[in-house]
Each structure stands twice: as structure tokens, then as C-alpha cells.
Design a protein around this motif. Structure first.
Motif, mmCIF file in Angstrom:
data_model
loop_
_atom_site.group_PDB
_atom_site.id
_atom_site.type_symbol
_atom_site.label_atom_id
_atom_site.label_comp_id
_atom_site.label_asym_id
_atom_site.label_seq_id
_atom_site.Cartn_x
_atom_site.Cartn_y
_atom_site.Cartn_z
ATOM 1 N N ILE A 155 27.387 30.455 44.086
ATOM 2 C CA ILE A 155 27.961 31.439 45.243
ATOM 3 C C ILE A 155 29.345 31.275 45.540
ATOM 4 C CG2 ILE A 155 27.691 31.371 48.029
ATOM 5 C CD1 ILE A 155 24.953 29.863 47.474
ATOM 6 N N LYS A 156 29.968 32.511 45.391
ATOM 7 C CA LYS A 156 31.237 32.562 45.265
ATOM 8 C C LYS A 156 31.628 32.712 46.612
ATOM 9 C CE LYS A 156 31.305 34.708 40.635
ATOM 10 N NZ LYS A 156 30.013 34.075 40.280
ATOM 11 N N ARG A 157 33.048 32.215 46.694
ATOM 12 C CA ARG A 157 33.791 32.446 47.997
ATOM 13 C C ARG A 157 34.872 33.612 47.885
ATOM 14 N NH1 ARG A 157 34.704 28.653 51.815
ATOM 15 N NH2 ARG A 157 36.728 28.875 51.832
ATOM 16 N N TRP A 158 35.507 33.942 48.679
ATOM 17 C CA TRP A 158 36.537 34.963 48.712
ATOM 18 C C TRP A 158 36.022 36.274 48.274
ATOM 19 C CZ3 TRP A 158 40.626 33.107 51.675
ATOM 20 C CH2 TRP A 158 40.822 32.093 51.860
ATOM 21 N N GLN A 159 34.881 36.611 48.776
ATOM 22 C CA GLN A 159 34.296 37.871 47.725
ATOM 23 C C GLN A 159 35.069 39.190 48.120
ATOM 24 O OE1 GLN A 159 29.979 38.038 48.684
ATOM 25 N NE2 GLN A 159 30.261 35.734 49.033
ATOM 26 N N LEU A 160 35.767 39.160 49.359
ATOM 27 C CA LEU A 160 36.607 40.435 49.372
ATOM 28 C C LEU A 160 37.810 40.549 48.810
ATOM 29 C CD1 LEU A 160 35.573 41.237 53.444
ATOM 30 C CD2 LEU A 160 34.459 41.966 51.125
ATOM 31 N N MET A 161 38.267 39.297 48.291
ATOM 32 C CA MET A 161 39.644 39.180 47.796
ATOM 33 C C MET A 161 39.561 39.194 46.184
ATOM 34 S SD MET A 161 41.414 38.483 50.646
ATOM 35 C CE MET A 161 42.687 37.338 50.341
ATOM 36 N N ARG A 162 40.738 39.854 45.573
ATOM 37 C CA ARG A 162 40.944 39.615 44.064
ATOM 38 C C ARG A 162 41.461 38.140 43.837
ATOM 39 N NH1 ARG A 162 45.273 39.789 41.033
ATOM 40 N NH2 ARG A 162 46.671 40.704 42.804
ATOM 41 N N SER A 163 41.007 37.272 43.335
ATOM 42 C CA SER A 163 41.574 36.109 42.954
ATOM 43 C C SER A 163 41.937 35.893 41.613
ATOM 44 C CB SER A 163 40.306 35.044 43.200
ATOM 45 O OG SER A 163 39.845 34.855 44.699
ATOM 46 N N THR A 164 42.860 35.068 41.491
ATOM 47 C CA THR A 164 43.298 34.743 39.907
ATOM 48 C C THR A 164 42.160 33.639 39.254
ATOM 49 O OG1 THR A 164 44.641 33.121 40.527
ATOM 50 C CG2 THR A 164 45.599 35.241 40.323
ATOM 51 N N ARG A 165 41.742 32.786 40.056
ATOM 52 C CA ARG A 165 40.486 31.890 39.813
ATOM 53 C C ARG A 165 39.258 31.822 40.908
ATOM 54 N NH1 ARG A 165 38.420 27.092 40.639
ATOM 55 N NH2 ARG A 165 39.906 26.686 42.335
ATOM 56 N N GLU A 166 38.031 32.275 40.492
ATOM 57 C CA GLU A 166 37.060 32.285 41.281
ATOM 58 C C GLU A 166 36.844 30.677 41.921
ATOM 59 O OE1 GLU A 166 33.688 33.973 39.480
ATOM 60 O OE2 GLU A 166 34.235 36.059 39.827
ATOM 61 N N GLU A 167 36.019 30.888 43.125
ATOM 62 C CA GLU A 167 36.068 29.243 43.505
ATOM 63 C C GLU A 167 34.523 29.404 44.092
ATOM 64 O OE1 GLU A 167 37.918 26.547 46.913
ATOM 65 O OE2 GLU A 167 37.742 28.536 47.331
ATOM 66 N N ASN A 168 33.664 28.545 43.840
ATOM 67 C CA ASN A 168 32.359 28.495 44.421
ATOM 68 C C ASN A 168 32.137 27.315 45.450
ATOM 69 O OD1 ASN A 168 31.340 26.090 43.263
ATOM 70 N ND2 ASN A 168 31.491 27.000 41.320
ATOM 71 N N ILE A 169 31.030 27.542 46.223
ATOM 72 C CA ILE A 169 30.940 26.767 47.264
ATOM 73 C C ILE A 169 30.707 25.059 47.048
ATOM 74 C CG2 ILE A 169 30.289 28.595 48.914
ATOM 75 C CD1 ILE A 169 27.464 27.307 48.967
#
Length: 194
Positions: free
Chosen positions: A15-29
């Protein structure tokens, strides 16, 4: 009899966080929950050892570890949607509570007493208040990381999260900002290592 609690909890990594933002590194919960547990431990230690509080350390850290439990059923609703208005926020709070109750019900009855109180945290407690601040600190640190990587997408989020953190008037948060936040602006080479 089969119990699905831990299989669901293990899915936090998807489950990914910051879904509406372009991230350089994805983060999950799952990784976010570990970060919030670490920061909660810091804040409760500051609360108790620096400011003479009496918060329960274990309760604080366990509240943090389970604070995203509902999202294994609901997903991560982006903050701008979650807080769009009081009606949506209230409905989402009820959905989160229902999801936590359903998750706690997936435990064997003999384990519920030891785990359910942390999944269904006492929102009026000092421990919960520290976890909520740690949750925002984790978001602030994520914004700082993204900005350090040259991603200006997080400028506004960092500013609003910092304002929210200071508006809480929590000495633990101010202490953390004074003693630890500056290090998050540094590269690995700039940190005082060995």
C-alpha cells in the motif's frame, strides 16, 4: 481455524503513500509504520526523560506500530481528500474505526486482549497524541528527503506539515526539531559518522 490478521498486516508493504505526489522514492505503509514507531519512541522518551512525563513507552510504540492497520482494508486515502471537509473526514474516521474493529476480529479470541487495544487506540491518551505527532514528523522527514533529492513537488507539503507540527505546541516536537531535524537536511558525507 484460519485467522487472517497477520496475512493482512503483511500486505502493508503493497500500500503506497503519497499517491497524488510524484516521489523520487516510493514509500509504503509498512515502512512508514516502522518510521512512526521509531519517532514515537523518540517523542515518548523526550516526554518522559526530558520533560518529566509519565507516558507508557510500550503503549506508545505499539500504537505507532498498528496506527495504519485500517489501511490494509481501506487503502491510503490522500490527505487532501481525507480532510476536504468535516463530512468526509467524519465518515472516513468511522470507516477507519470499522476497519480496525474488523481487523481485531481476525485475531484468535485468546489473542484479542493483548493486541486489539493497540489496534483500537485510545485517541484521548497522551500516548496517542505523541503517535499522531510522530506520524506528522515522519511526513515532514519524507518531504525533506524529497526536497533534498531535488523534487520541488514537496515544497508546499513540507511547509504546511511544519506549521501543523509547531501549532501543536508540544515541547517534545520542539525538542526534536531543535536536536534532530537539522540532521535530516544533511547528506551522508555531512553526517558525523565514524
Amino acid at each position: 481455524m484460519r485467522h487472517d490478521f497477520y496475512a493482512y498486516m503483511d500486505r502493508m508493504k503493497y500500500i503506497k503513500r503519497w499517491q497524488l505526489m510524484r516521489s523520487t522514492r516510493e514509500e509504503n505503509i509498512m515502512e512508514h509504520s516502522q518510521s512512526v514507531a521509531l519517532l514515537s519512541h523518540a517523542l515518548v522518551t523526550i516526554h518522559n526523560d526530558v520533560f518529566g512525563g509519565k507516558a507508557d513507552v510500550l503503549k506508545t510504540v505499539l500504537y505507532a506500530m498498528y496506527h495504519e492497520t485500517s489501511e490494509v482494508l481501506t487503502g491510503d486515502l490522500p490527505t487532501p481528500i481525507k480532510y476536504y471537509n468535516n463530512s468526509i473526514h467524519g465518515a472516513y474516521k468511522e470507516l477507519e474505526k470499522s476497519a480496525c474493529e474488523k481487523m481485531a476480529g481476525m485475531l484468535p479470541e485468546e489473542m484479542q486482549k493483548g493486541i486489539a487495544p493497540f489496534v483500537l487506540a485510545d485517541e484521548s491518551s497522551v500516548e496517542y497524541r505523541l503517535v499522531k505527532a510522530a506520524d506528522r514528523l515522519a511526513a515532514y522527514i519524507k518531504c525533506a528527503e524529497e526536497l533534498r533529492s531535488g523534487n520541488s513537488e514537496f515544497i508546499k507539503a513540507k511547509k504546511s506539515i511544519e506549521e501543523d507540527l509547531h501549532a501543536r505546541n508540544m515541547p517534545e516536537v520542539e525538542y526534536f526539531f531543535e536536536h534532530f531535524v537539522p540532521s535530516f537536511e544533511l547528506s551522508l558525507d555531512e553526517l558525523e559518522g565514524f
